[in-house]
Design a protein around this motif. Structure first.
Motif, PDB file in Angstrom:
ATOM      1  N   LEU A 372       0.155  -1.316  -0.131  1.00  0.00           N
ATOM      2  CA  LEU A 372      -0.121   0.421  -0.064  1.00  0.00           C
ATOM      3  C   LEU A 372       0.937   1.404   0.040  1.00  0.00           C
ATOM      4  N   ASN A 373       1.675   1.320   0.500  1.00  0.00           N
ATOM      5  CA  ASN A 373       3.134   2.271   0.544  1.00  0.00           C
ATOM      6  C   ASN A 373       3.519   2.325  -0.834  1.00  0.00           C
ATOM      7  N   LEU A 374       4.013   1.389  -1.517  1.00  0.00           N
ATOM      8  CA  LEU A 374       4.510   1.953  -2.693  1.00  0.00           C
ATOM      9  C   LEU A 374       2.988   2.311  -3.330  1.00  0.00           C
ATOM     10  N   LEU A 375       1.825   2.513  -3.447  1.00  0.00           N
ATOM     11  CA  LEU A 375       1.324   2.266  -4.197  1.00  0.00           C
ATOM     12  C   LEU A 375       1.360   3.809  -4.204  1.00  0.00           C
ATOM     13  N   ARG A 376       1.559   4.670  -2.766  1.00  0.00           N
ATOM     14  CA  ARG A 376       1.426   5.782  -1.646  1.00  0.00           C
ATOM     15  C   ARG A 376       2.389   6.159  -2.629  1.00  0.00           C
ATOM     16  N   GLN A 377       3.084   6.050  -1.826  1.00  0.00           N
ATOM     17  CA  GLN A 377       4.733   6.706  -2.585  1.00  0.00           C
ATOM     18  C   GLN A 377       4.866   6.987  -4.099  1.00  0.00           C
ATOM     19  N   SER A 378       3.910   5.857  -4.840  1.00  0.00           N
ATOM     20  CA  SER A 378       4.281   5.599  -6.497  1.00  0.00           C
ATOM     21  C   SER A 378       2.925   7.027  -7.051  1.00  0.00           C
ATOM     22  N   ALA A 379       1.958   7.355  -6.542  1.00  0.00           N
ATOM     23  CA  ALA A 379       0.837   8.600  -5.815  1.00  0.00           C
ATOM     24  C   ALA A 379       1.321   9.621  -6.604  1.00  0.00           C
ATOM     25  N   VAL A 380       2.611  10.116  -5.457  1.00  0.00           N
ATOM     26  CA  VAL A 380       3.265  11.312  -5.635  1.00  0.00           C
ATOM     27  C   VAL A 380       4.505  11.229  -6.051  1.00  0.00           C
ATOM     28  N   CYS A 457       0.319  -5.847 -10.403  1.00  0.00           N
ATOM     29  CA  CYS A 457       0.052  -4.761 -10.722  1.00  0.00           C
ATOM     30  C   CYS A 457       1.779  -3.675 -11.398  1.00  0.00           C
ATOM     31  N   LEU A 458       1.231  -3.248 -12.373  1.00  0.00           N
ATOM     32  CA  LEU A 458       2.707  -2.618 -13.186  1.00  0.00           C
ATOM     33  C   LEU A 458       3.233  -1.339 -12.435  1.00  0.00           C
ATOM     34  N   ILE A 459       3.797  -0.720 -12.033  1.00  0.00           N
ATOM     35  CA  ILE A 459       4.612   0.723 -11.707  1.00  0.00           C
ATOM     36  C   ILE A 459       5.457   1.500 -13.141  1.00  0.00           C
ATOM     37  N   THR A 460       5.250   2.402 -13.802  1.00  0.00           N
ATOM     38  CA  THR A 460       6.599   2.334 -14.969  1.00  0.00           C
ATOM     39  C   THR A 460       7.089   3.531 -14.719  1.00  0.00           C
ATOM     40  N   ARG A 461       7.848   4.059 -13.912  1.00  0.00           N
ATOM     41  CA  ARG A 461       8.871   4.998 -14.069  1.00  0.00           C
ATOM     42  C   ARG A 461      10.176   5.502 -15.194  1.00  0.00           C
ATOM     43  N   LYS A 462       9.297   6.824 -14.967  1.00  0.00           N
ATOM     44  CA  LYS A 462      10.978   7.171 -16.088  1.00  0.00           C
ATOM     45  C   LYS A 462      11.943   8.025 -15.152  1.00  0.00           C
ATOM     46  N   SER A 463      13.116   7.259 -15.409  1.00  0.00           N
ATOM     47  CA  SER A 463      14.929   7.565 -14.909  1.00  0.00           C
ATOM     48  C   SER A 463      15.592   8.787 -15.227  1.00  0.00           C
ATOM     49  N   TYR A 469      10.679  -0.553 -14.382  1.00  0.00           N
ATOM     50  CA  TYR A 469       9.106  -1.063 -13.913  1.00  0.00           C
ATOM     51  C   TYR A 469       9.353  -1.867 -12.489  1.00  0.00           C
ATOM     52  N   ILE A 470       8.316  -1.090 -12.151  1.00  0.00           N
ATOM     53  CA  ILE A 470       8.772  -2.235 -10.850  1.00  0.00           C
ATOM     54  C   ILE A 470       6.855  -2.947 -10.546  1.00  0.00           C
ATOM     55  N   THR A 471       7.016  -4.073 -10.642  1.00  0.00           N
ATOM     56  CA  THR A 471       5.941  -4.963 -10.849  1.00  0.00           C
ATOM     57  C   THR A 471       6.163  -5.541 -10.022  1.00  0.00           C
ATOM     58  N   GLN A 472       4.188  -5.911  -9.424  1.00  0.00           N
ATOM     59  CA  GLN A 472       4.027  -7.054  -8.317  1.00  0.00           C
ATOM     60  C   GLN A 472       2.885  -7.976  -8.712  1.00  0.00           C
ATOM     61  N   ILE A 473       3.249  -8.875  -8.079  1.00  0.00           N
ATOM     62  CA  ILE A 473       2.012 -10.077  -8.625  1.00  0.00           C
ATOM     63  C   ILE A 473       2.012 -11.311  -7.353  1.00  0.00           C
ATOM     64  N   GLY A 474       0.896 -11.267  -7.097  1.00  0.00           N
ATOM     65  CA  GLY A 474       0.293 -12.462  -6.367  1.00  0.00           C
ATOM     66  C   GLY A 474      -0.494 -12.568  -6.378  1.00  0.00           C
ATOM     67  N   THR A 475      -1.032 -13.911  -5.318  1.00  0.00           N
ATOM     68  CA  THR A 475      -1.657 -15.371  -5.462  1.00  0.00           C
ATOM     69  C   THR A 475      -3.315 -14.570  -4.596  1.00  0.00           C
ATOM     70  N   GLY A 476      -3.355 -13.671  -4.241  1.00  0.00           N
ATOM     71  CA  GLY A 476      -4.730 -13.172  -3.309  1.00  0.00           C
ATOM     72  C   GLY A 476      -5.389 -11.595  -3.777  1.00  0.00           C
ATOM     73  N   ASN A 477      -6.724 -11.514  -3.653  1.00  0.00           N
ATOM     74  CA  ASN A 477      -7.187  -9.817  -3.842  1.00  0.00           C
ATOM     75  C   ASN A 477      -6.340  -9.059  -3.487  1.00  0.00           C
ATOM     76  N   TYR A 478      -6.310  -7.937  -3.948  1.00  0.00           N
ATOM     77  CA  TYR A 478      -6.100  -6.636  -3.174  1.00  0.00           C
ATOM     78  C   TYR A 478      -6.909  -6.289  -2.695  1.00  0.00           C
ATOM     79  N   ASN A 479      -6.955  -6.873  -1.039  1.00  0.00           N
ATOM     80  CA  ASN A 479      -8.086  -6.952  -0.501  1.00  0.00           C
ATOM     81  C   ASN A 479      -7.651  -6.182   0.787  1.00  0.00           C
ATOM     82  N   GLU A 480      -7.367  -5.241   1.684  1.00  0.00           N
ATOM     83  CA  GLU A 480      -7.328  -4.781   3.088  1.00  0.00           C
ATOM     84  C   GLU A 480      -8.223  -6.146   4.401  1.00  0.00           C
ATOM     85  N   LYS A 481      -8.810  -6.940   4.341  1.00  0.00           N
ATOM     86  CA  LYS A 481      -9.632  -7.107   5.017  1.00  0.00           C
ATOM     87  C   LYS A 481      -9.191  -8.701   4.763  1.00  0.00           C
TER      88      LYS A 481
END
Length: 718
Positions: A372-380, A457-463, A469-481
Motif C-alpha cells: 500500500l505504501n508503494l502505491l501511495r508513494q508512487s502516486a506522488v 500491478c505494474l508501476i512504470t517510472r521514467k528516470s 518497471y516495478i511489478t507486483q504479482i500476487g496469489t490473492g486479491n488486493y483486499n485489506e480485510k
C-alpha cells in the motif's frame, strides 16, 4: 505367427488396456463430491476441542454459508443442465449432471445429523459460558406471559402477513431469508397457507429473556410460536420456519442487450440472479403432507430437495453470541497482528528497496502495508508516469482505490481493469469502477467470455536511466480485510524483463486480447497450462534417466484433467509429488500402479489457505512460481491468470520452508487416504501447526532485526 495367435495376442492386449483403463478410473474423484468432503473438513474444525469455543462457532457458520453458496452455484448449474436435458458426462468420473445432483443431495443429507450434533454441543458450551439460546417451551410461565405481551407490542405491528388465496398469490420468497409458514383451517373451508416474512432489518434476531442473565430466544421462533395470534380467524394445524435457496449461477454472457453498456449489463445480471428458481427448501419442522405438496408446487421443487433440520438454517446470530463473550479471551484465538515483512523492516522508500532485490510479502503473517505504501508513494513520485492494475475483489473501504485515485488526480496515467464478473462482488465492483472513472482513471472491464482473475500491478517510472518497471504479482486479491484472514503471497520485483512482459499483458487486455507467448511469466489462457505440462514432462524425463525428479504444488483446487493425467504419468515414471490442496481435489492418491508416488494433504485452519506455489525439480534445477491460478480448467483455459517465476534464491529458500513445514503439519493437516477419505496427519514430528509457526516466525523476524539495531547502536555509542 498364426492368425489364431495374432487374434489371441490382440485380445490379450485389449484386456490389458481395459484393465489399465479401469484402474485409471480409480484415480479420479468427482469435483462436487470432493468439495463436499472439503466442507466436512470445515465442519470437523467446529467439532475440534483444540479450537477455542467462539472460533468453533465461526467454523460452523462457515460450513453453513459454504453450503449455501454450493447450492446457489454448483447445484444450480447441475440443476439447469438436468432441466435442459444436457446430460453431458463429467470428463473424469463420467457422471451425468443428474447423477451428480442426486449424489450430492444424498451426501448432504447424510451430513445433517453430524451438523446437528455439533450445533447442540456448541450451544451447550455457550450456555456454560453464560449465553443460552432457549426454545419457547423452555421458558417459565411468567416469561411466556412477558413474551406474549412483547410480541403484541413490539413484533406483530412490524409483520406483513399473507394468506395465499385466489386474490392473494403466493409471494416471492427472497433468497436465504426466513419465513414462518402455517397450514390454516376455517371450519369446513379448504386448507389455506399463511406466510409471515421474518425481517430482522426491523427487529432484533436475538431477543433477551427478562430477568435471566445471558438468556435469549430467536426472533423467528417467537413469531412461529405466536403464529396463531397473527392468523386469529384460523385454526393453525401445523407450522414451520422455512428458508429458500435460489439458483445464482447466471451466465453474464447470456444476456444479450446491445442497448446496455457493460456496467449496466452486469447490473441487469445481478437483478436477474435475485429472481432465479429455488434449488433447496429448508424447514425446521417436518412439514405436513398438505404444506409439503403445496410448497413443492409453488416453488416447483421435488420433495428430495427439502431438508428438515431442527438447527436454525441461518446461523449468522452466532457472531452476536461471540460479541457477548468477547471479554473471555480464552474463548478466542490468541490475538495476532500482521508484522512488517522481513524484506521491508526499517524501509521507508519501498521502491528503493525493490531496486536492490526482489521482495516477498507473506500474508497474513506479514502486513500488506508495504505494498500500500508503494502505491501511495508512487502516486506522488514525480518519476512515476503510470500505474496499471487488475482488480477482482476489493475491501469495502479500499485503500488501494484511494491510492489509484490520488495517482490519477496527480496526473499519472492510471489504467485499471475491474472485473465486473467477480461472482457476488459484481455490485461492489460496479461502484468502484464509477469511483475510479470519476477520478480520471482509465477503466476497462475485461474480455468477452473470459474473467480476468490475475493479481497484477505494474508501476512504470521514467528516470535518467530510462524506463524502469516495478511489478507486483500476487496469489490473492488486493483486499485489506482478507489480507488478514487468507494466506497469500506477493512478489515485488524491478526485473525489467518481467516488467516488459507484464506490460504486454496490460497491452493485450486493453485491446480485448490475450498474451500469446511469454518467456518468464506464465499467462493463461494461452501460456500457462501448456507450460505447466512441459515442466511436468521435464520431471518425467529426469525420472526416466535416473535423476532426482520432484513436483511440489500448493493449490486451492485441482480439477484440470490434462494436468491430472500428466501428474498420473509422472507418478508412474517415478516422480515424487507432494501436494497441499485445501479444497477440491479430483485426483486420488495411493492407487497402486498409478498414483503411488503422490501424497496429498489439505490444511484447514485459522486462516484460509489461498496461496498457490508451483515447484518443479530440486536443488540447482529447481523452478518455482507463485500464481493466482489453481489447476482448474476454468483458471488454466478460461481466465486471464498470471504465474511469476521466483529467481531470488533467498525467496526460494523461504517458499521451500513454507511448503515443507506445511507437509509436516500434524495439527491442521489431513492426508488423503487411498479410499478418498481424509484423516488427521499423524507423524513423528513435534506438534506442528504450520500457520501458528509462521506467525511466530514473523514476530521473531521483527524482534531479531530490532535487537540487531540496538546492538549496533550500543557499539556506536561505545
Amino acid at each position: 505367427m498364426s492368425e489364431n495367435e495374432v487374434v489371441k495376442k490382440d485380445n490379450a492386449l485389449e484386456k490389458f488396456f481395459n484393465k489399465k483403463l479401469s484402474g485409471k478410473k480409480k484415480c479420479y474423484i468427482n469435483r462436487e463430491l470432493s468439495w463436499l468432503k472439503f466442507n466436512k473438513r470445515v465442519l470437523e474444525e467446529a467439532d475440534d476441542k483444540e479450537n477455542p469455543l467462539c472460533e468453533r462457532l465461526t467454523f460452523l457458520s462457515i460450513f453453513q454459508t459454504n453450503l449455501d453458496e454450493f447450492f446457489m452455484v454448483r447445484m444450480g448449474s447441475l440443476h439447469d443442465m438436468t432441466l435442459l436435458k444436457k446430460e453431458i458426462k463429467e470428463n473424469k468420473t463420467k457422471m451425468t449432471p443428474s447423477e451428480q445432483f442426486s449424489a450430492c443431495l444424498s451426501d448432504i443429507r447424510d451430513t445433517l445429523p453430524v451438523k446437528e450434533k455439533i450445533y447442540y454441543s456448541l450451544m451447550q458450551e455457550c450456555s456454560e459460558q453464560g449465553v443460552s439460546l432457549l426454545h419457547f417451551e423452555q421458558l417459565t410461565a411468567n416469561e411466556k406471559k412477558y413474551f406474549k405481551q412483547y410480541f403484541a407490542m413490539e413484533v406483530e405491528p412490524l409483520l406483513s402477513t399473507i394468506v395465499v388465496g385466489r386474490k392473494q398469490p403466493f409471494p416471492f420468497c427472497n433468497n436465504k431469508e426466513l419465513y414462518v409458514v402455517a397450514e390454516l383451517r376455517k371450519k369446513s373451508d379448504k386448507a389455506k397457507i399463511g406466510i409471515i416474512p421474518c425481517s430482522f432489518n426491523l427487529m432484533e434476531r436475538l431477543i433477551k429473556v427478562p430477568n435471566r442473565d445471558g438468556a435469549y430466544i430467536l426472533g423467528e421462533e417467537l413469531i412461529l410460536n405466536f403464529a396463531s395470534k397473527v392468523f386469529k380467524k384460523y385454526e393453525v394445524r401445523s407450522k414451520s420456519i422455512i428458508r429458500v435457496t435460489r439458483n445464482a449461477d447466471i451466465d453474464a454472457d447470456s444476456i444479450d442487450d446491445e442497448e446496455l453498456d457493460y456496467r449496466e449489463h452486469m447490473a441487469e445480471v445481478i437483478r436477474q440472479r435475485r429472481k432465479l428458481c429455488p434449488i433447496r427448501l429448508e424447514s425446521t419442522n417436518t412439514l405436513s403432507a398438505i404444506m409439503t405438496k403445496w410448497l413443492c408446487q409453488q416453488l416447483d421443487l421435488p420433495t428430495e430437495q427439502i431438508f428438515v433440520s431442527s438447527v436454525p438454517s441461518d446461523l449468522s446470530f452466532v457472531f452476536k453470541i461471540q460479541d457477548m463473550l468477547r471479554n473471555k479471551t480464552e474463548l478466542f484465538y490468541k490475538r495476532r497482528v500482521p508484522q512488517t515483512p522481513l524484506d521491508f523492516i526499517g524501509v521507508k522508500r519501498v521502491a528503493k528497496e525493490i531496486e536492490k532485490k526482489d521482495c516477498l510479502i507473506s500474508l497474513p503473517y506479514e502486513s500488506i502495508n508495504p505494498f500500500l505504501n508503494l502505491l501511495r508513494q508512487s502516486a506522488v513520485d514525480p518519476q512515476v508516469v503510470s500505474i496499471k492494475m487488475t482488480l477482482y475483489r476489493l475491501a469495502k473501504n479500499s485503500k488501494v482505490v484511494e491510492a489509484l485515485v490520488e495517482a490519477a488526480e496527480n496526473g499519472k496515467q492510471v489504467d485499471v481493469l475491474v472485473e465486473l464478473k467477480a461472482r457476488f462482488d459484481e455490485e461492489n465492483n460496479i461502484g468502484w469502477s464509477r469511483r475510479l472513472e470519476d477520478a480520471g482513471c482509465h477503466v476497462i472491464y475485461g474480455i468477452d467470455h473470459l474473467k480476468v482473475h490475475s493479481k497484477l500491478c505494474l508501476i512504470t517510472r521514467k528516470s535518467k536511466k530510462g524506463i524502469e518497471y516495478i511489478t507486483q504479482i500476487g496469489t490473492g486479491n488486493y483486499n485489506e480485510k482478507t489480507a488478514r484472514l487468507y494466506t497469500d503471497l506477493q512478489i515485488i520485483t524491478s526485473n525489467s524483463e518481467i516488467g516488459m512482459e507484464a506490460n504486454q499483458v496490460f497491452s493485450a487486455l486493453s485491446f480485448g486480447e490475450v498474451v500469446e507467448e511469454t518467456n518468464h511469466l506464465m499467462v493463461a489462457p494461452k501460456c500457462l497450462q501448456n507450460k505447466v505440462l512441459a515442466l511436468i514432462d521435464d520431471e518425467i524425463e529426469k525420472a526416466r534417466t535416473g535423476r532426482e525428479a520432484y513436483i511440489g504444488l500448493k493449490l486451492n483446487s485441482l480439477t484440470d484433467k490434462k494436468i491430472i493425467d500428466k501428474l498420473i504419468e509422472a507418478s508412474n515414471a517415478g516422480v515424487k509429488i507432494d501436494m497441499v490442496i485445501r479444497g477440491i481435489c479430483c485426483l486420488q492418491s495411493g492407487i497402486p500402479g498409478y498414483t503411488d508416488n503422490i501424497r496429498i494433504i489439505s490444511i484447514v485452519g485459522r486462516f484460509l489457505e489461498h496461496s498457490r506455489i508451483y515447484i518443479f525439480g530440486k536443488g540447482e534445477e529447481e523452478k518455482m512460481f507463485i500464481s493466482s491460478a489453481d489447476f482448474m480448467t476454468r483458471n488454466t483455459l478460461r481466465r486471464v491468470e498470471v504465474a511469476a517465476p521466483i529467481y531470488d534464491e533467498k525467496i526460494k529458500h523461504r517458499l521451500n520452508h513454507f511448503f515443507n513445514t506445511m507437509l509436516i503439519d500434524n495439527c491442521k493437516a489431513r492426508v488423503q487416504c487411498a479410499n478418498g477419505e481424509y484423516e488427521k496427519v499423524v507423524n513423528e514430528f513435534p506438534k506442528t501447526n504450520s500457520q501458528e509457526l509462521f506467525y511466530e516466525e514473523a514476530y521473531n523476524n521483527v524482534e531479531s532485526i530490532k535487537e540487531e539495531k540496538e546492538n549496533r547502536n550500543q557499539e556506536v555509542s561505545l
